[in-house]
Scaffold this motif. Structure first.
Motif, PDB file in Angstrom:
ATOM      1  N   VAL A 280     -39.855  19.409 -34.805  1.00  0.00           N
ATOM      2  CA  VAL A 280     -39.862  19.154 -36.251  1.00  0.00           C
ATOM      3  C   VAL A 280     -39.000  20.222 -36.934  1.00  0.00           C
ATOM      4  CG1 VAL A 280     -41.299  19.006 -38.314  1.00  0.00           C
ATOM      5  CG2 VAL A 280     -42.165  18.132 -36.126  1.00  0.00           C
ATOM      6  N   PRO A 281     -37.850  19.838 -37.495  1.00  0.00           N
ATOM      7  CA  PRO A 281     -36.938  20.827 -38.088  1.00  0.00           C
ATOM      8  C   PRO A 281     -37.570  21.712 -39.159  1.00  0.00           C
ATOM      9  CG  PRO A 281     -35.821  18.728 -37.821  1.00  0.00           C
ATOM     10  CD  PRO A 281     -37.265  18.481 -37.501  1.00  0.00           C
ATOM     11  N   ALA A 282     -38.511  21.184 -39.920  1.00  0.00           N
ATOM     12  CA  ALA A 282     -39.110  21.965 -41.002  1.00  0.00           C
ATOM     13  C   ALA A 282     -39.865  23.181 -40.485  1.00  0.00           C
ATOM     14  CB  ALA A 282     -40.054  21.081 -41.828  1.00  0.00           C
ATOM     15  N   ALA A 283     -40.185  23.196 -39.205  1.00  0.00           N
ATOM     16  CA  ALA A 283     -40.884  24.350 -38.645  1.00  0.00           C
ATOM     17  C   ALA A 283     -40.033  25.612 -38.742  1.00  0.00           C
ATOM     18  CB  ALA A 283     -41.253  24.083 -37.185  1.00  0.00           C
ATOM     19  N   TYR A 284     -38.718  25.440 -38.750  1.00  0.00           N
ATOM     20  CA  TYR A 284     -37.840  26.609 -38.798  1.00  0.00           C
ATOM     21  C   TYR A 284     -37.958  27.374 -40.110  1.00  0.00           C
ATOM     22  CZ  TYR A 284     -35.673  25.841 -34.316  1.00  0.00           C
ATOM     23  OH  TYR A 284     -35.473  25.737 -32.963  1.00  0.00           O
TER      24      TYR A 284
ATOM     25  N   ALA B 153     -40.483  13.584 -40.763  1.00  0.00           N
ATOM     26  CA  ALA B 153     -40.465  14.814 -39.964  1.00  0.00           C
ATOM     27  C   ALA B 153     -39.065  15.128 -39.449  1.00  0.00           C
ATOM     28  CB  ALA B 153     -41.426  14.693 -38.786  1.00  0.00           C
ATOM     29  N   GLY B 154     -38.204  14.126 -39.372  1.00  0.00           N
ATOM     30  CA  GLY B 154     -36.838  14.356 -38.906  1.00  0.00           C
ATOM     31  C   GLY B 154     -36.725  14.613 -37.417  1.00  0.00           C
ATOM     32  N   ILE B 155     -37.684  14.124 -36.652  1.00  0.00           N
ATOM     33  CA  ILE B 155     -37.633  14.305 -35.199  1.00  0.00           C
ATOM     34  C   ILE B 155     -36.481  13.483 -34.630  1.00  0.00           C
ATOM     35  CG2 ILE B 155     -38.899  13.952 -33.036  1.00  0.00           C
ATOM     36  CD1 ILE B 155     -41.485  14.384 -34.607  1.00  0.00           C
TER      37      ILE B 155
END
Length: 368
Positions: free
Chosen positions: A318-322, A133-135
Motif C-alpha cells: 500500500v503506497p500510503a504506508a510510505y 489503496a493503490g495496490i
C-alpha cells in the motif's frame, strides 16, 4: 521464490536467519490466550480464534507484533499461527478440513492453489481498505491480495575496486572493470536468475518477459568462469562476501543488514532488483470466513503496513504506508518510489509455466 519463497527457502527466511515453518506437523503457536476457535467470551468482544498460516521465523515475529497483536487488541479476536508448507496446506483443503482460516504465502504458491481449486475467490467489496489503496495490479488476483514485497538485489564489497561501484547487472558481468569472484543464487535456493543475465545483456526492464531462455544462458556462459559458488541458503552470500571469498553476489535484500550495521564493507545495488511478493488469501472451507476478511482488511491499513516495515525489511504493498515511515526505513525497501522504477516484478505466471524446463536446463548447465 517458490514459497520462497518465504517459507521454504526464502529471504523471509528472513533477515538474520528466519527459518522455514515446520512441515511435518501442524504446530500451533498461540498469539494471545485463546485455544478454542469458537470460545465464548465473558467480555463485550468476540473471543473467536482465527488460525493463520505463515512461515514463521523473524517474518512471523514481525507479523505477530505488527498485525496479530494489534488486531487482537482492537477486535478481541485471538490469533493462532500454524507453520506448515504448501503440500500439507493443500492436503488439508482437499480433505475438506483446513485447520487454518487465512494463508500468508508467496504469490507463486497462490497461483498453484488457484489451479488446484484450493482457495476462495476473494470478494473485494468486503475489503474496505483495498479501495483506493493503490495496490499494484500484479498483486491483485482472484484469490490473493498482495501484502508486501521482497527483492533479490546485487550486493558487493565496497573495499575492492578503489571506490568504484557497480551500478547495473552489466557491471556485475564485467569482470574486467570489476574483477573478482562472484556468487549467484542456485536452483536449491529459488528460481534461477535468468532475468539478471538478460539485463546484463542489454534487455530493457519492460521487455524481460517472456524470458528469452537461450539468450539468458548464453549470457550466463559469459560469467560462469567467475562464479565461485551457486548459493543454496539465504545466509551464504553474506558469509562469502564477509570472508572476501567473493566480491559480488545476488542476495535476498535484508540478509546483509546486520553485517552492514556491524561495519562490514558491504552495500546493496538496487538497479535491476527482482521483486516478489507475499499475499493473503483464504482456503476453501475456512471455518471463520467473516473473521478472515477482517484480518486481511486490517493488514492492508497503511499504519499496519508501515509498522510491519519498521520491524522487518519487506516493503508495503500500500503506497500510503510510505507517508508513515521514517526516511531511512523507506529508502531501504523494495517498493519505495525510486526502487519501483529501477526494478521489476517477477512474472510468476511465466515461471509457473516454464520453471520445470528451466530447472532441468540449469542443472545441465551448472554440471557441464
Amino acid at each position: 521464490m517458490k514459497d520462497a519463497r518465504i517459507d521454504r527457502r526464502m529471504f523471509l527466511r528472513g533477515v538474520g536467519g528466519a527459518t522455514a515453518g515446520v512441515a511435518a506437523a501442524s504446530v500451533l503457536s498461540a498469539c494471545g490466550t485463546g485455544t478454542s476457535r469458537t470460545a465464548a467470551s465473558g467480555g463485550g468482544k468476540s473471543s473467536k480464534t482465527l488460525v493463520v498460516r505463515d512461515s514463521g521465523g523473524t517474518y512471523g515475529d514481525a507479523n505477530q507484533k505488527a498485525i496479530y497483536e494489534p488486531f487482537t487488541k482492537e477486535t478481541g479476536i485471538q490469533i493462532q499461527v500454524v507453520n506448515i508448507q504448501y503440500a500439507q496446506m493443500l492436503a488439508q483443503v482437499q480433505q475438506g478440513r483446513p485447520q487454518f482460516d487465512v494463508i500468508d504465502d508467496s504469490m507463486s504458491d497462490f497461483l498453484r492453489f488457484k489451479k488446484a481449486g484450493a482457495t476462495e475467490d476473494l470478494d473485494y467489496d468486503r475489503l474496505k481498505n483495498f479501495k483506493n489503496a493503490g495496490i499494484a495490479k500484479a498483486l491483485v488476483t482472484s484469490n490473493a491480495i498482495g501484502k508486501n514485497y521482497w527483492a533479490s538485489v546485487m550486493a558487493y564489497r565496497t573495499d575492492v575496486w578503489g571506490g568504484q561501484k557497480p551500478s547495473s547487472w552489466a557491471d556485475f558481468w564485467d569482470t574486467k572493470a570489476f574483477p573478482g569472484d562472484r556468487s549467484l543464487q542456485g536452483l536449491d535456493a529459488d528460481r534461477p536468475v535468468l532475468e539478471f543475465a538478460l539485463l546484463a545483456d542489454g534487455v530493457p526492464l519492460d521487455k524481460l518477459y517472456p524470458l528469452d531462455v537461450d539468450r539468458a544462458f548464453t549470457s550466463l556462459d559469459n560469467i560462469k568462469g567467475s562464479v565461485k559458488k551457486y548459493w543454496d541458503t539465504g545466509a551464504l552470500p553474506g558469509v562469502l562476501l564477509g570472508r572476501k571469498e567473493v566480491v559480488a553476489s545476488d542476495v535476498w535484500h535484508g540478509r546483509l543488514d546486520a553485517l552492514i550495521q556491524q561495519g562490514s564493507p558491504l552495500a546493496y545495488q538496487w538497479n535491476g532488483a527482482r521483486r516478489q511478493s507475499n499475499a493473503l488469501g483464504i482456503p476453501k472451507g475456512a471455518a471463520n470466513l467473516d473473521t478472515a476478511y477482517q484480518l486481511i482488511d486490517f493488514a492492508l491499513r497503511p499504519d499496519v503496513q508501515a509498522a510491519y516495515a519498521e520491524l522487518y525489511p519487506m516493503a508495503p504493498s500500500v503506497p500510503a504506508a510510505y507517508k508513515k515511515l521514517v526516511p531511512a526505513t523507506a529508502a531501504n525497501l523494495a517498493s519505495s518510489p525510486e526502487h519501483l522504477k529501477s526494478g521489476f516484478d517477477m512474472d510468476v505466471q511465466w515461471w509457473d509455466e516454464n520453471g520445470d524446463a528451466v530447472a532441468k536446463r540449469w542443472q545441465e548447465w551448472t554440471h557441464a
